[in-house]
Scaffold this active site. Structure first.
Site, PDB file in Angstrom:
ATOM      1  CG  HIS A   1       0.840   4.411   2.330  1.00  0.00           C
ATOM      2  ND1 HIS A   1       2.191   4.191   2.415  1.00  0.00           N
ATOM      3  CD2 HIS A   1       0.637   4.999   1.125  1.00  0.00           C
ATOM      4  CE1 HIS A   1       2.780   4.624   1.304  1.00  0.00           C
ATOM      5  NE2 HIS A   1       1.868   5.129   0.517  1.00  0.00           N
TER       6      HIS A   1
ATOM      7  CB  CYS B   1     -20.220  -4.665   5.809  1.00  0.00           C
ATOM      8  SG  CYS B   1     -21.072  -3.065   5.709  1.00  0.00           S
TER       9      CYS B   1
ATOM     10  CB  ALA C   1      13.537   8.074  14.482  1.00  0.00           C
TER      11      ALA C   1
HETATM   12  C1  BV8 Z   1      -0.513   3.583  -6.608  1.00  0.00           C
HETATM   13  C2  BV8 Z   1       0.022   0.295   3.605  1.00  0.00           C
HETATM   14  C3  BV8 Z   1      -1.618   3.803  -8.618  1.00  0.00           C
HETATM   15  C4  BV8 Z   1      -0.237  -1.176   3.642  1.00  0.00           C
HETATM   16  C5  BV8 Z   1       1.764   0.593   1.911  1.00  0.00           C
HETATM   17  C6  BV8 Z   1       5.254   5.298  -9.575  1.00  0.00           C
HETATM   18  C7  BV8 Z   1       4.152   6.111  -9.329  1.00  0.00           C
HETATM   19  C8  BV8 Z   1       3.015   5.600  -8.723  1.00  0.00           C
HETATM   20  C9  BV8 Z   1       2.980   4.259  -8.323  1.00  0.00           C
HETATM   21  C10 BV8 Z   1       4.059   3.458  -8.556  1.00  0.00           C
HETATM   22  C11 BV8 Z   1       5.195   3.969  -9.174  1.00  0.00           C
HETATM   23  N1  BV8 Z   1       6.079   2.949  -9.268  1.00  0.00           N
HETATM   24  C12 BV8 Z   1       5.554   1.841  -8.732  1.00  0.00           C
HETATM   25  C13 BV8 Z   1       4.327   2.100  -8.303  1.00  0.00           C
HETATM   26  C14 BV8 Z   1       3.444   1.128  -7.679  1.00  0.00           C
HETATM   27  C15 BV8 Z   1       3.593   1.076  -6.155  1.00  0.00           C
HETATM   28  C16 BV8 Z   1       5.013   1.234  -5.682  1.00  0.00           C
HETATM   29  O1  BV8 Z   1       5.440   2.320  -5.315  1.00  0.00           O
HETATM   30  N2  BV8 Z   1       5.742   0.141  -5.679  1.00  0.00           N
HETATM   31  C17 BV8 Z   1       7.103   0.165  -5.190  1.00  0.00           C
HETATM   32  C18 BV8 Z   1       7.367  -1.106  -4.386  1.00  0.00           C
HETATM   33  C19 BV8 Z   1       8.032   0.298  -6.383  1.00  0.00           C
HETATM   34  N3  BV8 Z   1       2.771   2.105  -5.554  1.00  0.00           N
HETATM   35  C20 BV8 Z   1       1.469   1.826  -5.317  1.00  0.00           C
HETATM   36  O2  BV8 Z   1       0.930   0.781  -5.629  1.00  0.00           O
HETATM   37  C21 BV8 Z   1       0.663   2.916  -4.655  1.00  0.00           C
HETATM   38  N4  BV8 Z   1      -0.546   3.098  -5.400  1.00  0.00           N
HETATM   39  O3  BV8 Z   1       0.447   4.033  -7.113  1.00  0.00           O
HETATM   40  O4  BV8 Z   1      -1.693   3.482  -7.249  1.00  0.00           O
HETATM   41  C22 BV8 Z   1      -2.963   3.926  -9.121  1.00  0.00           C
HETATM   42  C23 BV8 Z   1      -3.253   5.037  -9.897  1.00  0.00           C
HETATM   43  C24 BV8 Z   1      -4.501   5.148 -10.403  1.00  0.00           C
HETATM   44  C25 BV8 Z   1      -5.469   4.192 -10.121  1.00  0.00           C
HETATM   45  C26 BV8 Z   1      -5.177   3.096  -9.316  1.00  0.00           C
HETATM   46  C27 BV8 Z   1      -3.913   2.956  -8.816  1.00  0.00           C
HETATM   47  C28 BV8 Z   1       0.224   2.508  -3.253  1.00  0.00           C
HETATM   48  C29 BV8 Z   1       1.402   2.254  -2.385  1.00  0.00           C
HETATM   49  C30 BV8 Z   1       0.935   2.061  -0.933  1.00  0.00           C
HETATM   50  C31 BV8 Z   1       1.229   0.645  -0.484  1.00  0.00           C
HETATM   51  N5  BV8 Z   1       0.907   0.505   0.939  1.00  0.00           N
HETATM   52  N6  BV8 Z   1       1.405   0.532   3.204  1.00  0.00           N
HETATM   53  C32 BV8 Z   1       0.487  -1.853   4.765  1.00  0.00           C
HETATM   54  O5  BV8 Z   1       1.180  -1.191   5.559  1.00  0.00           O
HETATM   55  O6  BV8 Z   1       0.323  -3.091   4.866  1.00  0.00           O
HETATM   56  S1  BV8 Z   1       3.382   0.844   1.533  1.00  0.00           S
HETATM   57  C33 BV8 Z   1       4.302   0.339   2.853  1.00  0.00           C
HETATM   58  O7  BV8 Z   1       5.586   0.118   2.375  1.00  0.00           O
HETATM   59  C34 BV8 Z   1       4.457   1.373   3.919  1.00  0.00           C
HETATM   60  O8  BV8 Z   1       3.336   2.161   4.110  1.00  0.00           O
HETATM   61  C35 BV8 Z   1       5.619   2.185   3.458  1.00  0.00           C
HETATM   62  O9  BV8 Z   1       5.209   3.265   2.689  1.00  0.00           O
HETATM   63  C36 BV8 Z   1       6.319   1.225   2.568  1.00  0.00           C
HETATM   64  C37 BV8 Z   1       7.579   0.802   3.249  1.00  0.00           C
HETATM   65  O10 BV8 Z   1       8.379   1.824   3.034  1.00  0.00           O
HETATM   66  P1  BV8 Z   1       9.140   2.478   4.275  1.00  0.00           P
HETATM   67  O11 BV8 Z   1       8.163   3.115   5.182  1.00  0.00           O
HETATM   68  O12 BV8 Z   1      10.197   3.297   3.680  1.00  0.00           O
HETATM   69  O13 BV8 Z   1       9.723   1.257   5.055  1.00  0.00           O
HETATM   70  P2  BV8 Z   1      10.939   0.360   4.629  1.00  0.00           P
HETATM   71  O14 BV8 Z   1      10.885  -0.864   5.454  1.00  0.00           O
HETATM   72  O15 BV8 Z   1      11.012   0.242   3.141  1.00  0.00           O
HETATM   73  O16 BV8 Z   1      12.219   1.261   5.062  1.00  0.00           O
HETATM   74  C38 BV8 Z   1      12.451   1.564   6.421  1.00  0.00           C
HETATM   75  C39 BV8 Z   1      13.561   2.603   6.430  1.00  0.00           C
HETATM   76  O17 BV8 Z   1      13.767   2.986   7.776  1.00  0.00           O
HETATM   77  C40 BV8 Z   1      14.891   2.068   5.915  1.00  0.00           C
HETATM   78  O18 BV8 Z   1      15.489   3.049   5.085  1.00  0.00           O
HETATM   79  C41 BV8 Z   1      15.725   1.894   7.201  1.00  0.00           C
HETATM   80  O19 BV8 Z   1      17.098   2.167   6.961  1.00  0.00           O
HETATM   81  C42 BV8 Z   1      15.164   2.950   8.090  1.00  0.00           C
HETATM   82  N7  BV8 Z   1      15.236   2.685   9.521  1.00  0.00           N
HETATM   83  C43 BV8 Z   1      15.222   1.479  10.159  1.00  0.00           C
HETATM   84  N8  BV8 Z   1      15.265   1.691  11.497  1.00  0.00           N
HETATM   85  C44 BV8 Z   1      15.300   3.048  11.687  1.00  0.00           C
HETATM   86  C45 BV8 Z   1      15.278   3.676  10.436  1.00  0.00           C
HETATM   87  N9  BV8 Z   1      15.298   5.014  10.281  1.00  0.00           N
HETATM   88  C46 BV8 Z   1      15.340   5.765  11.413  1.00  0.00           C
HETATM   89  N10 BV8 Z   1      15.345   5.234  12.664  1.00  0.00           N
HETATM   90  C47 BV8 Z   1      15.339   3.883  12.832  1.00  0.00           C
HETATM   91  N11 BV8 Z   1      15.370   3.352  14.069  1.00  0.00           N
END
Ligand code: BV8
Length: 243
Positions: free
Chosen positions: A118, A150, A234
């Protein structure tokens, strides 16, 4: 399977993949993706702010959010979890780190070259011609900030991250998929496994016969694909897996 046996699996592994999410950096004090919405941005849903539309509508609001997050990352240090990942790379030559995180903590802990699915807070680029832009000098952060222009075409510079609705970098996604396909052990650490296509990576590993080990204090969508669930953080769990 207790952690001891996972350490044994690690010792016998030929190719290891470590797939990380926001939880990997939580113990360094980096707000997870959703916790980053404080202050000015507290009323926004991340999925609405981390989009091209949000940047087009209000570049200063979005650029200010990323500059604040970058300053937060620069203020903290890698945690023992990041250091354990770097130690795994030192023990198993064929280790690939794949991260969804946009911070640089894996690199600062000594990981050789994590695949950033990402993007990164540290690689801004022009929103129009795409040319890389330098990082602004440190300054006051926390509110709206006009993005720099830019140097080549004058258009606003944007954060070097992948927003919702944007395609992942093809080279990063294919390198990550190839590494997962060929590994015999995949750790998924600190990710809720809800953001696609990144969340596909552990499934690719499982389908090609790898053992999948999840490190997370909570249950996640990836429980379904994990052979072993180490319920812990972690920084607590990973150091015990490497001597
Ligand atoms: C795209 C950068 C298509 C920006 C981020 C199916 C297939 C393809 C796409 C989709 C699909 N379904 C839906 C989609 C669309 C969308 C998506 O997935 N939506 C979700 C919400 C349903 N995906 C997209 O839009 C992607 N692009 O598909 O493009 C396309 C195709 C052709 C042409 C054009 C377009 C792009 C997605 C990227 C978004 N950008 N980040 C920024 O950071 O500002 S995503 C961002 O959120 C992060 O990078 C990360 O990936 C995500 C958060 O997730 P996690 O990292 O898991 O973090 P989270 O807070 O959720 O969880 C933390 C975990 O840690 C928890 O489980 C917790 O229990 C645990 N934890 C807490 N403390 C600890 C711990 N574990 C261990 N130790 C600890 N101490």
């Amino acid at each position: 399977m207790p952690e001891r046996d996972v350490a044994e699996l690690l010792r016998d592994a030929k190719r290891v993949v470590v797939f990380t999410g926001a939880g990997m950096s939580a113990e360094s004090g980096v707000p997870t993706f959703r916790d980053a919405l404080t202050g000015l941005w507290s009323r926004f849903d991340p999925k609405s702010l981390a989009t091209p539309e949000a940047f087009a509508a209000d570049p200063a609001l979005v650029w200010g959010w990323y500059e604040w997050r970058r300053a937060e990352v620069e203020r903290v240090r890698p945690n023992p979890g990041h250091e354990a990942v770097a130690a795994i790379e030192a023990h198993v030559a064929d280790t690939v780190v794949i991260t969804q995180n946009v911070d640089d903590l894996h690199e600062r802990a000594g990981s050789r070259g994590p695949i950033h699915l990402h993007g990164s807070l540290f690689s801004p680029r022009c929103s129009s011609c795409g040319k890389p832009a330098g990082l602004p000098a440190p300054g006051e952060v926390g509110g709206r900030m006009e993005p720099p222009a830019c140097a080549h075409c004058g258009a606003p510079v944007r954060p070097g991250v992948v927003w919702f609705g944007e395609q992942l970098p093809t080279s990063a996604l294919s390198a990550a998929t190839e590494a997962a396909f060929g590994c015999d052990l995949l750790f998924t650490v600190g990710t809720s496994g809800v953001v696609y296509p990144a969340a596909e990576i552990p499934y690719v590993a499982a389908r090609s016969g790898a053992v999948v080990v999840q490190v997370n204090p909570e249950a996640t969508a990836l429980d379904a694909v994990s052979d072993i669930n180490l319920r812990g953080t972690a920084a607590e769990v990973l150091p015990d897996l490497v001597d």
